[in-house]
Design a protein around this motif. Structure first.
Motif, PDB file in Angstrom:
ATOM      1  N   GLN A 296       7.236   5.439   4.926  1.00  0.00           N
ATOM      2  CA  GLN A 296       8.447   6.035   4.355  1.00  0.00           C
ATOM      3  C   GLN A 296       9.217   6.817   5.409  1.00  0.00           C
ATOM      4  O   GLN A 296      10.451   6.777   5.462  1.00  0.00           O
ATOM      5  CB  GLN A 296       8.034   6.952   3.206  1.00  0.00           C
ATOM      6  N   ILE A 297       8.490   7.525   6.274  1.00  0.00           N
ATOM      7  CA  ILE A 297       9.127   8.355   7.299  1.00  0.00           C
ATOM      8  C   ILE A 297       9.747   7.511   8.402  1.00  0.00           C
ATOM      9  O   ILE A 297      10.875   7.761   8.845  1.00  0.00           O
ATOM     10  CB  ILE A 297       8.110   9.361   7.877  1.00  0.00           C
ATOM     11  N   THR A 298       9.020   6.489   8.870  1.00  0.00           N
ATOM     12  CA  THR A 298       9.485   5.718  10.029  1.00  0.00           C
ATOM     13  C   THR A 298      10.268   4.466   9.654  1.00  0.00           C
ATOM     14  O   THR A 298      10.978   3.904  10.494  1.00  0.00           O
ATOM     15  CB  THR A 298       8.295   5.274  10.898  1.00  0.00           C
ATOM     16  N   GLY A 299      10.100   3.997   8.411  1.00  0.00           N
ATOM     17  CA  GLY A 299      10.725   2.735   8.025  1.00  0.00           C
ATOM     18  C   GLY A 299      10.006   1.518   8.567  1.00  0.00           C
ATOM     19  O   GLY A 299      10.526   0.396   8.499  1.00  0.00           O
ATOM     20  N   GLN A 300       8.787   1.722   9.103  1.00  0.00           N
ATOM     21  CA  GLN A 300       8.015   0.618   9.689  1.00  0.00           C
ATOM     22  C   GLN A 300       6.691   0.463   8.948  1.00  0.00           C
ATOM     23  O   GLN A 300       6.031   1.461   8.642  1.00  0.00           O
ATOM     24  CB  GLN A 300       7.712   0.885  11.169  1.00  0.00           C
ATOM     25  N   GLU A 301       6.305  -0.769   8.678  1.00  0.00           N
ATOM     26  CA  GLU A 301       5.027  -1.014   8.026  1.00  0.00           C
ATOM     27  C   GLU A 301       3.874  -0.696   8.965  1.00  0.00           C
ATOM     28  O   GLU A 301       3.969  -0.909  10.178  1.00  0.00           O
ATOM     29  CB  GLU A 301       4.920  -2.487   7.587  1.00  0.00           C
ATOM     30  N   MET A 302       2.779  -0.189   8.386  1.00  0.00           N
ATOM     31  CA  MET A 302       1.550  -0.002   9.151  1.00  0.00           C
ATOM     32  C   MET A 302       0.982  -1.366   9.538  1.00  0.00           C
ATOM     33  O   MET A 302       1.059  -2.326   8.769  1.00  0.00           O
ATOM     34  CB  MET A 302       0.497   0.746   8.332  1.00  0.00           C
ATOM     35  N   ILE A 303       0.413  -1.424  10.729  1.00  0.00           N
ATOM     36  CA  ILE A 303      -0.363  -2.597  11.150  1.00  0.00           C
ATOM     37  C   ILE A 303      -1.825  -2.205  10.983  1.00  0.00           C
ATOM     38  O   ILE A 303      -2.296  -1.263  11.637  1.00  0.00           O
ATOM     39  CB  ILE A 303      -0.073  -2.966  12.611  1.00  0.00           C
ATOM     40  N   THR A 304      -2.542  -2.870  10.094  1.00  0.00           N
ATOM     41  CA  THR A 304      -3.918  -2.453   9.803  1.00  0.00           C
ATOM     42  C   THR A 304      -4.888  -3.611   9.924  1.00  0.00           C
ATOM     43  O   THR A 304      -4.515  -4.787   9.839  1.00  0.00           O
ATOM     44  CB  THR A 304      -4.030  -1.864   8.383  1.00  0.00           C
ATOM     45  N   GLU A 305      -6.133  -3.237  10.146  1.00  0.00           N
ATOM     46  CA  GLU A 305      -7.243  -4.198  10.153  1.00  0.00           C
ATOM     47  C   GLU A 305      -8.360  -3.579   9.320  1.00  0.00           C
ATOM     48  O   GLU A 305      -8.720  -2.418   9.541  1.00  0.00           O
ATOM     49  CB  GLU A 305      -7.712  -4.447  11.590  1.00  0.00           C
ATOM     50  N   TYR A 306      -8.883  -4.330   8.372  1.00  0.00           N
ATOM     51  CA  TYR A 306      -9.923  -3.784   7.502  1.00  0.00           C
ATOM     52  C   TYR A 306     -11.308  -4.155   8.025  1.00  0.00           C
ATOM     53  O   TYR A 306     -11.595  -5.324   8.275  1.00  0.00           O
ATOM     54  CB  TYR A 306      -9.762  -4.298   6.072  1.00  0.00           C
ATOM     55  N   VAL A 307     -12.149  -3.144   8.218  1.00  0.00           N
ATOM     56  CA  VAL A 307     -13.539  -3.332   8.617  1.00  0.00           C
ATOM     57  C   VAL A 307     -14.396  -2.985   7.400  1.00  0.00           C
ATOM     58  O   VAL A 307     -14.321  -1.867   6.884  1.00  0.00           O
ATOM     59  CB  VAL A 307     -13.911  -2.431   9.814  1.00  0.00           C
TER      60      VAL A 307
END
Length: 357
Positions: A296-307
Motif C-alpha cells: 500500500q505504501i510503495t505501490g509495489q507487490e511483494m516478491i515472496t517465496e514460501y518455505v
C-alpha cells in the motif's frame, strides 16, 4: 558528571537510548564494536549509526569499540566512570535464531557471558545504578505454540475468551520447551539479571521484547522483521516466508516507546523486575498483513517465496501483555502502531532503498 552507559549503542534500541538519555542531560558512554556486521554481513553494519550519533551529540556522547566479552577492557571503562554511572542499558547481543546454530560458542559467550560481565562490573563499580536488560520473548521458547489458536484469513489468533486473549503475561513458564540455541543463551542472561537483583539487591529489569522496530534498524533477513519487509519491497528482493502460511503474528513496538519505558524504570527502579514489552493489542501484525501495508505504501507487490518448514522454535502467535509494566508505571503510554511504524521506516530509508533510475 552523570553517566548513562549503553551497550550495543549503534543498534536500534541502543542508539535510541543514547539519544533519549542524552536528551535528559546525561553524558552517554556507548559500547559497540559492530559485531552485527560480523553476524549478518556489511549491509547490517551499525557503523553509520555510530557516526550519526557522534555527529549529532558531540561531546555528550563518548564511543568505545569494546567487545562485551573482553572483561579487562570492560572493567577499565567501568572503573574510569565509577559511581558517576547512573544507569546501565544493556542492549548488546547476538540476536538471531539462525545465526546462533552456526556458532553456539560465540552466541553464548556474547549473550550470557557478556551479560554477566556487565552485571559484575556494575556490582563492583556502580552498584546503585539500575541495570536495564534487553531480554526477549524467545525466553518462553515454543510454549506459546501450545496455546489454542484459530486460523483466520490473514493471521493466526488465540481462541476468544482465553486468559491470554489480551496478551501473554509473565506467568507463562519458560521451562520444558524448545528454545533454540539463541533462546537458551538469552534465558541464561535473563535469569542472571534477575539473580543479581535478588541476590545482591541490585536494581535490575529484564524487558522481554516482542518485535522491537524503528527506522534506525540495520534490517537484514535474519533480524529485523518490519524493517526487512520494507527493505525487501523497496529493493525488489525476494522475501522468504518460513512456514505457518505466512500468518504468524508478532506484536511490534517502536524503539521510541521502548526507551520511554526504560526512562520510567530508571526514574523509579525495582529489583529483579521482569516485564513483557511489545506492541500488545495496540500494535501487531502477521506477515501477510505487513506485506499488504508495504504494498500500500510503495505501490509495489511483494516478491515472496514460501518455505514450508518454519524456523525452529519460532512463534506462530505472539502478542505480549504490557499489563504488568503499566501497573507499575501507569504514566507510560505507547504512541506507535504498526502502520505508523512501517510508514516511518519507508520515509527514513526511501533514499537508501529505492533503486535510482
Amino acid at each position: 558528571m552523570t553517566v548513562a552507559m549503553v551497550t550495543g549503542s549503534g543498534g536500534l534500541i541502543g542508539s535510541e537510548a543514547v539519544r533519549h538519555f542524552a536528551g535528559l542531560g546525561l553524558d552517554v558512554v556507548g559500547i559497540d564494536n559492530d559485531m552485527r556486521q560480523e553476524f549478518f554481513g556489511a549491509e547490517a553494519s551499525t557503523a553509520w549509526n555510530v557516526r550519526r550519533l557522534t555527529d549529532e551529540l558531540g561531546s555528550a556522547y563518548s564511543h568505545h569499540s569494546i567487545d562485551i566479552r573482553d572483561r579487562d577492557a570492560l572493567a577499565k571503562l567501568f572503573a574510569r566512570y565509577g559511581r558517576d554511572i547512573a544507569v546501565v542499558i544493556h542492549t548488546a547481543a547476538q540476536p538471531s535464531h539462525d545465526w546462533a546454530v552456526r556458532d553456539p560458542f560465540t552466541d553464548f559467550d556474547v549473550n550470557a557471558g557478556g551479560t554477566l560481565n556487565v552485571l559484575q562490573n556494575v556490582r563492583e563499580h556502580c552498584i546503585e545504578a539500575p541495570v536495564i536488560h534487553c531480554s526477549t520473548n524467545k525466553v518462553y521458547g515454543d510454549r506459546p505454540n501450545s496455546l489454542p489458536l484459530v486460523e483466520l484469513e490473514t493471521r493466526w489468533e488465540i481462541e476468544p475468551g482465553h486468559p491470554y486473549e489480551q496478551g501473554i503475561r509473565e506467568d507463562m513458564s519458560i521451562d520444558a520447551c524448545l528454545h533454540s540455541v539463541f533462546g537458551a543463551s538469552k534465558v541464561a542472561a535473563d535469569v542472571m539479571v534477575q539473580e543479581y537483583g535478588r541476590y545482591f539487591g541490585m536494581k535490575t529489569a529484564c524487558f522481554r521484547g516482542g518485535t522491537l522496530t524503528g527506522p534506525a534498524h540495520s534490517a537484514t533477513e535474519l533480524h529485523g522483521f518490519l524493517g526487512y519487509v520494507m527493505r525487501a519491497n523497496m529493493e525488489r528482493r525476494t522475501y522468504k516466508i518460513f512456514g505457518y502460511q505466512g500468518k504468524q503474528v508478532r506484536d511490534a513496538i517502536h524503539s521510541s516507546d521502548v526507551v520511554s519505558a526504560f526512562e520510567a524504570f530508571f526514574r523509579n527502579p525495582r529489583s529483579a523486575a521482569v516485564y513483557n514489552l511489545g506492541g500488545g493489542r495496540h500494535s501487531n501484525t502477521s506477515n501477510r498483513e505487513a506485506f499488504a501495508l508495504a504494498e500500500q505504501i510503495t505501490g509495489q507487490e511483494m516478491i515472496t517465496e514460501y518455505v514450508e518448514a518454519n524456523r525452529i522454535g519460532d512463534h506462530k502467535w505472539w502478542i505480549g501483555s504490557t499489563e504488568a509494566f503499566q501497573a507499575d508505571y501507569p504514566d507510560w503510554k505507547q504512541v506507535y502502531d504498526v502502520p505508523m511504524i512501517v510508514r516511518e521506516i519507508y520515509e527514513a530509508n526511501v533514499d537508501k532503498w529505492v533503486p535510482q533510475a
